[in-house]
Every structure is written in structure tokens, then in C-alpha cells.
Design a protein around this motif. Sequence first.
Motif, PDB file in Angstrom:
ATOM      1  N   MET A 277       0.761  -1.239  -0.014  1.00 26.11           N
ATOM      2  CA  MET A 277      -0.053  -0.077   0.038  1.00 26.11           C
ATOM      3  C   MET A 277       0.884   1.227  -0.090  1.00 26.11           C
ATOM      4  O   MET A 277       0.560   2.381  -0.708  1.00 26.11           O
ATOM      5  CB  MET A 277      -0.795  -0.043   1.114  1.00 26.11           C
ATOM      6  N   GLY A 278       2.124   1.246   0.789  1.00 24.33           N
ATOM      7  CA  GLY A 278       2.964   2.458   0.838  1.00 24.33           C
ATOM      8  C   GLY A 278       3.477   2.600  -0.454  1.00 24.33           C
ATOM      9  O   GLY A 278       3.633   3.733  -0.910  1.00 24.33           O
ATOM     10  N   ILE A 279       3.888   1.534  -1.209  1.00 18.95           N
ATOM     11  CA  ILE A 279       4.523   1.644  -2.586  1.00 18.95           C
ATOM     12  C   ILE A 279       3.513   2.033  -3.574  1.00 18.95           C
ATOM     13  O   ILE A 279       3.776   3.267  -4.317  1.00 18.95           O
ATOM     14  CB  ILE A 279       5.004   0.435  -3.092  1.00 18.95           C
ATOM     15  N   ILE A 280       2.302   1.667  -3.596  1.00 18.54           N
ATOM     16  CA  ILE A 280       1.060   2.230  -4.468  1.00 18.54           C
ATOM     17  C   ILE A 280       0.986   3.523  -4.242  1.00 18.54           C
ATOM     18  O   ILE A 280       0.957   4.552  -5.176  1.00 18.54           O
ATOM     19  CB  ILE A 280      -0.085   1.509  -4.236  1.00 18.54           C
ATOM     20  N   LEU A 281       0.667   4.082  -2.798  1.00 21.00           N
ATOM     21  CA  LEU A 281       0.469   5.416  -2.668  1.00 21.00           C
ATOM     22  C   LEU A 281       1.679   6.255  -2.695  1.00 21.00           C
ATOM     23  O   LEU A 281       1.476   7.484  -3.078  1.00 21.00           O
ATOM     24  CB  LEU A 281      -0.184   5.666  -1.183  1.00 21.00           C
ATOM     25  N   PHE A 282       2.911   5.955  -3.038  1.00 16.99           N
ATOM     26  CA  PHE A 282       3.763   6.707  -3.134  1.00 16.99           C
ATOM     27  C   PHE A 282       4.009   7.265  -4.434  1.00 16.99           C
ATOM     28  O   PHE A 282       4.775   8.222  -4.668  1.00 16.99           O
ATOM     29  CB  PHE A 282       5.162   6.040  -2.949  1.00 16.99           C
ATOM     30  N   LEU A 283       3.246   6.458  -5.402  1.00 16.45           N
ATOM     31  CA  LEU A 283       3.344   6.855  -6.908  1.00 16.45           C
ATOM     32  C   LEU A 283       2.557   8.380  -6.821  1.00 16.45           C
ATOM     33  O   LEU A 283       2.701   9.109  -7.833  1.00 16.45           O
ATOM     34  CB  LEU A 283       2.420   5.975  -7.861  1.00 16.45           C
ATOM     35  N   ILE A 284       1.784   8.675  -5.947  1.00 17.33           N
ATOM     36  CA  ILE A 284       1.156  10.139  -5.867  1.00 17.33           C
ATOM     37  C   ILE A 284       2.210  11.002  -5.467  1.00 17.33           C
ATOM     38  O   ILE A 284       2.202  12.206  -6.377  1.00 17.33           O
ATOM     39  CB  ILE A 284       0.053  10.128  -4.680  1.00 17.33           C
ATOM     40  N   VAL A 285       3.102  10.735  -4.787  1.00 14.43           N
ATOM     41  CA  VAL A 285       3.985  11.786  -4.570  1.00 14.43           C
ATOM     42  C   VAL A 285       5.005  11.633  -5.765  1.00 14.43           C
ATOM     43  O   VAL A 285       5.470  12.830  -6.085  1.00 14.43           O
ATOM     44  CB  VAL A 285       4.974  11.450  -3.222  1.00 14.43           C
ATOM     45  N   LEU A 286       5.323  10.636  -6.538  1.00 12.45           N
ATOM     46  CA  LEU A 286       5.911  10.679  -7.749  1.00 12.45           C
ATOM     47  C   LEU A 286       5.310  11.471  -8.852  1.00 12.45           C
ATOM     48  O   LEU A 286       6.030  12.195  -9.715  1.00 12.45           O
ATOM     49  CB  LEU A 286       6.112   9.145  -8.240  1.00 12.45           C
ATOM     50  N   VAL A 287       3.986  11.343  -8.953  1.00  9.63           N
ATOM     51  CA  VAL A 287       3.167  12.442 -10.036  1.00  9.63           C
ATOM     52  C   VAL A 287       3.576  13.711  -9.363  1.00  9.63           C
ATOM     53  O   VAL A 287       3.739  14.600 -10.273  1.00  9.63           O
ATOM     54  CB  VAL A 287       1.818  12.105  -9.780  1.00  9.63           C
ATOM     55  N   GLY A 288       3.550  14.378  -8.195  1.00 12.34           N
ATOM     56  CA  GLY A 288       3.701  15.543  -7.833  1.00 12.34           C
ATOM     57  C   GLY A 288       5.372  15.699  -8.224  1.00 12.34           C
ATOM     58  O   GLY A 288       5.550  17.047  -8.561  1.00 12.34           O
ATOM     59  N   ALA A 289       6.281  14.931  -8.126  1.00 12.93           N
ATOM     60  CA  ALA A 289       7.373  15.267  -8.363  1.00 12.93           C
ATOM     61  C   ALA A 289       7.554  15.745  -9.908  1.00 12.93           C
ATOM     62  O   ALA A 289       8.401  16.273 -10.400  1.00 12.93           O
ATOM     63  CB  ALA A 289       8.385  14.001  -8.020  1.00 12.93           C
ATOM     64  N   PHE A 290       6.922  14.931 -10.637  1.00 14.80           N
ATOM     65  CA  PHE A 290       6.787  15.243 -12.157  1.00 14.80           C
ATOM     66  C   PHE A 290       6.096  16.477 -12.536  1.00 14.80           C
ATOM     67  O   PHE A 290       6.728  17.271 -13.289  1.00 14.80           O
ATOM     68  CB  PHE A 290       5.957  14.086 -12.873  1.00 14.80           C
ATOM     69  N   GLY A 291       5.135  16.905 -11.782  1.00 19.81           N
ATOM     70  CA  GLY A 291       4.812  18.180 -11.853  1.00 19.81           C
ATOM     71  C   GLY A 291       5.834  19.173 -11.569  1.00 19.81           C
ATOM     72  O   GLY A 291       5.616  20.430 -12.180  1.00 19.81           O
ATOM     73  N   LEU A 292       6.603  18.841 -10.553  1.00 21.26           N
ATOM     74  CA  LEU A 292       7.693  19.813 -10.131  1.00 21.26           C
ATOM     75  C   LEU A 292       8.677  20.244 -11.164  1.00 21.26           C
ATOM     76  O   LEU A 292       9.147  21.363 -11.548  1.00 21.26           O
ATOM     77  CB  LEU A 292       8.403  19.498  -8.841  1.00 21.26           C
ATOM     78  N   VAL A 293       8.843  18.867 -11.858  1.00 20.43           N
ATOM     79  CA  VAL A 293       9.841  18.972 -13.118  1.00 20.43           C
ATOM     80  C   VAL A 293       9.283  19.893 -14.292  1.00 20.43           C
ATOM     81  O   VAL A 293       9.876  20.813 -14.927  1.00 20.43           O
ATOM     82  CB  VAL A 293      10.108  17.685 -13.646  1.00 20.43           C
ATOM     83  N   SER A 294       8.026  19.571 -14.460  1.00 25.03           N
ATOM     84  CA  SER A 294       7.365  20.643 -15.606  1.00 25.03           C
ATOM     85  C   SER A 294       7.484  21.964 -14.921  1.00 25.03           C
ATOM     86  O   SER A 294       7.686  22.874 -15.701  1.00 25.03           O
ATOM     87  CB  SER A 294       5.795  20.114 -15.673  1.00 25.03           C
ATOM     88  N   THR A 295       7.057  22.326 -13.721  1.00 23.63           N
ATOM     89  CA  THR A 295       7.228  23.595 -13.289  1.00 23.63           C
ATOM     90  C   THR A 295       8.651  24.343 -13.747  1.00 23.63           C
ATOM     91  O   THR A 295       8.638  25.427 -13.863  1.00 23.63           O
ATOM     92  CB  THR A 295       6.744  23.787 -11.799  1.00 23.63           C
TER      93      THR A 295
END
Length: 419
Positions: A277-295
Motif C-alpha cells: 500500500m505504501g508503494i502504491i500511494l507513493f506513486l502520488i508523490v511521484l506524480v507531484g515530483a513530475f509536476g515539479l519538473v514541469s514547473t
Amino acid sequence: MQTPYEFLIGLTYTRRGRRGRRRDGFMSFISGISVASIALGVAALIIVLSVMNGFQKEVRDRMLAVIPHIEVTAVPGPLEDAAGLAARLEARSDVLAAAPYVQGQGLFNSGDVVRGALVKGVDPAAEPKVSDIAQNLTGGAKLTDLAPKRFGVILGRDLARALGVRTGDKVALLVPQGNMTPAGLMPRMRQLTVLGYLSSGHYEYDSTMALLNIEDAAALFRTGGPQGLRLKTSDMNDAPAIARSIAAGLPPGVYASDWSRQNRTWFAAVQVEKRMMGIILFLIVLVGAFGLVSTLVMTVKEKQSDIAILRTLGASQGSIMAIFMIEGTIVGLVGVAAGVAAGLLVAENVGAIVSAIEALMGVEFLPKEIYFISTMPSDPRLSDIVPIAVFSFLLSLAATVYPSWRAARIHPAEALRYE
């Protein structure tokens, strides 16, 4: 001490858009989305793991209401000098109490219904010192009602329901230790009087357990005395280490096992579930990191002329890279801090929040007759929160490297050619 200009410029870029003091709405929106994505991922991780910890603690506490912290068992039994061994173990600073027990498998019969059960013989005077069984009895039963040679029985609540018996009814118990007759080995049977019910809230025990007086159980199973001791330790989390220490000093044929070993499969399954469950939910943080790259990529594109001017004024490539890494670090830090704060706030009040949703929607997420709990349990742990915050921040920091490196490689002449 003068603040480095890289930090001041990075902070300015985090707050402002393309025109110095004028905030660019679109860039601010993208930056806000990045912060919100990271915060949402961190908060979701903290909330879900806290609720899973709460359920694990609830189930563990219900287990330990019936089972002891440590069991010392003689194989095949009986346990020689059980009273002397109990006194020696109670003399240890990490053992609070010891109680003898007898147990065996049997079949309960009432009318046309037959159910298998684990029959435990307990000492009514010593058992309350090592478990919470006495606090989980219903139907008017008390542990002291299990008087010797009275052959009364306390049945698990679900076991009694399956047999269709109530307090005061008679129920037959068949044990495998039989009598030899001319017709062969015949199982032994004894009529018992139902004194009440064990209601621990854990179906596995409430449907398969029955309690007898230790003398009655020893007579029925012909054990010749106690088969072992049930121990309560000063700290249940230290039970595995204490059990190993006790086992080292036990005579041959006597073994010690702690509560975690007795339920190893269940606890291992919960740990695997938490990890996945931790690994799956950590993907949400990964999406936020991709958003930071785009920013940051968009910010670099917007600030090409500023970068060129800074380079012509003598700023090094390392300084340019530091400016954008500082910007990304601030975004990541704010996102992680907001996520931790929101996650802890919800985790600490998840019971009230779920109750409010149930009242608003007219539904019941945790029916008490099924789950035996009326509120959503939650147990936020520092051992979960700290790694979540650290890894999320490091991921955000790693997301700033590539855009910052690209910014540092911009040539001033190329950037200013069309300005």
C-alpha cells in the motif's frame, strides 16, 4: 551575514512570474499544483498507514486479550514442577506473572450440531494476572464460576451461537482420549453446563474456544497436571527477546513461544499489505515530483533572458543551477510540510471525520456487529511519518536536478538573440 544571492533569486522566482513584481497567474497556478500534488501524496500515505496501524493494533489487542505474551509448553507433558518453574520465572524483572494451563482438542455436541473447539483449562485465580479473558466474559459469567469438579464451561460467543445453547444449558464434550472397551477404543464424553460466553471480538477465538477449570480439563484429557505456563511480560513488544532468553534456561522437552510467533502468518500478511500500500500511494508523490519538473522546465523557459543577464554579470553555471534547485527545493519543502501537517490532522481525527460522514450520508462503514468496533482506528507512528517525509523531500530534490542543469547550460548570446 549576507544572504547568498542565489537563494534570494530562487525565492523570488518561487513567488513571482515573468515581470519582476507582477505575479504571473499561470505560473503561480502550476507551482501551486506541484505543491498540492506532493502534499496530497504525503498526506494520503500518512493517513492510510495510520489507519492500517490502528486496525493492526486493534486486532493485536483483541488477540492478547485471549492469548498470553509467552507460553511455556512441555512436550508431550505434563510440565514437571510447574509451581516451582512459575516461581522462578516470576522472579525475573521482565516477567510480571505466570499461570498454569491445560489444553486439548474436543468436539462439542448439542442436539444434531457438532463443532470442534480448542478447550483450555485455566486457573481462575491466576489467569486474570496473565490475560484479559475475565474482562471479556458475557452472559453473567465470571472466571471464578469455573469451580473444580463442577464441570462448567464458558463457550466462545460464536461457538455457543452455532451450537444453539444458552447459559444454563447442557452440552456434551467428546475428547480423543478414549476408553478401551470390548468393542474397541471409545471416545470419552462428558456433560458440561454452560456458564456464559467468551466475547473477545476476534472471530477466530470466539468461534473455536472453550474454557474449563484446569483440574477438570486435566482429568478429561488425562494430562496428569499442567501442560505449560502462560506468562505476562513487562512489555509485549519485548516478548520475542524475553521468550528466547527464557528458552535458553528451560529443561529438555520444554519450549517457549511468544505471541508474535503464534500469529506469524497474520502479522506477516499485514506487513506485506502495508508495504505494498505504501508503494502504491507513493506513486502520488511521484506524480507531484513530475509536476515539479514541469514547473521548473517552464520557469527556465520563461527566465532565459534573466539567466543570460546573470551570466553576463559573472554568475557561474553552478550559481544558475543553484538558483533553480533552490526554487524546486522550496516547492518540495512546502509540499512535504503541508502534507505532513494535513496527514497528521486527519489521522488524529479520522474517527470523528468518518462519524460525521456516516451521519451526513446515513451509512455505516463499520457495523459494530461485524467489526466489533464503532470508530475508525488510527495510530500515527513516527517510524512511518519520518521516512515518508524524508523520501518525499529527496524525491522532490531529485526532480530539480535536470531542469536546473538545463538552465545552467543556456548560452547568454543564444538567449538574448531575439530579445
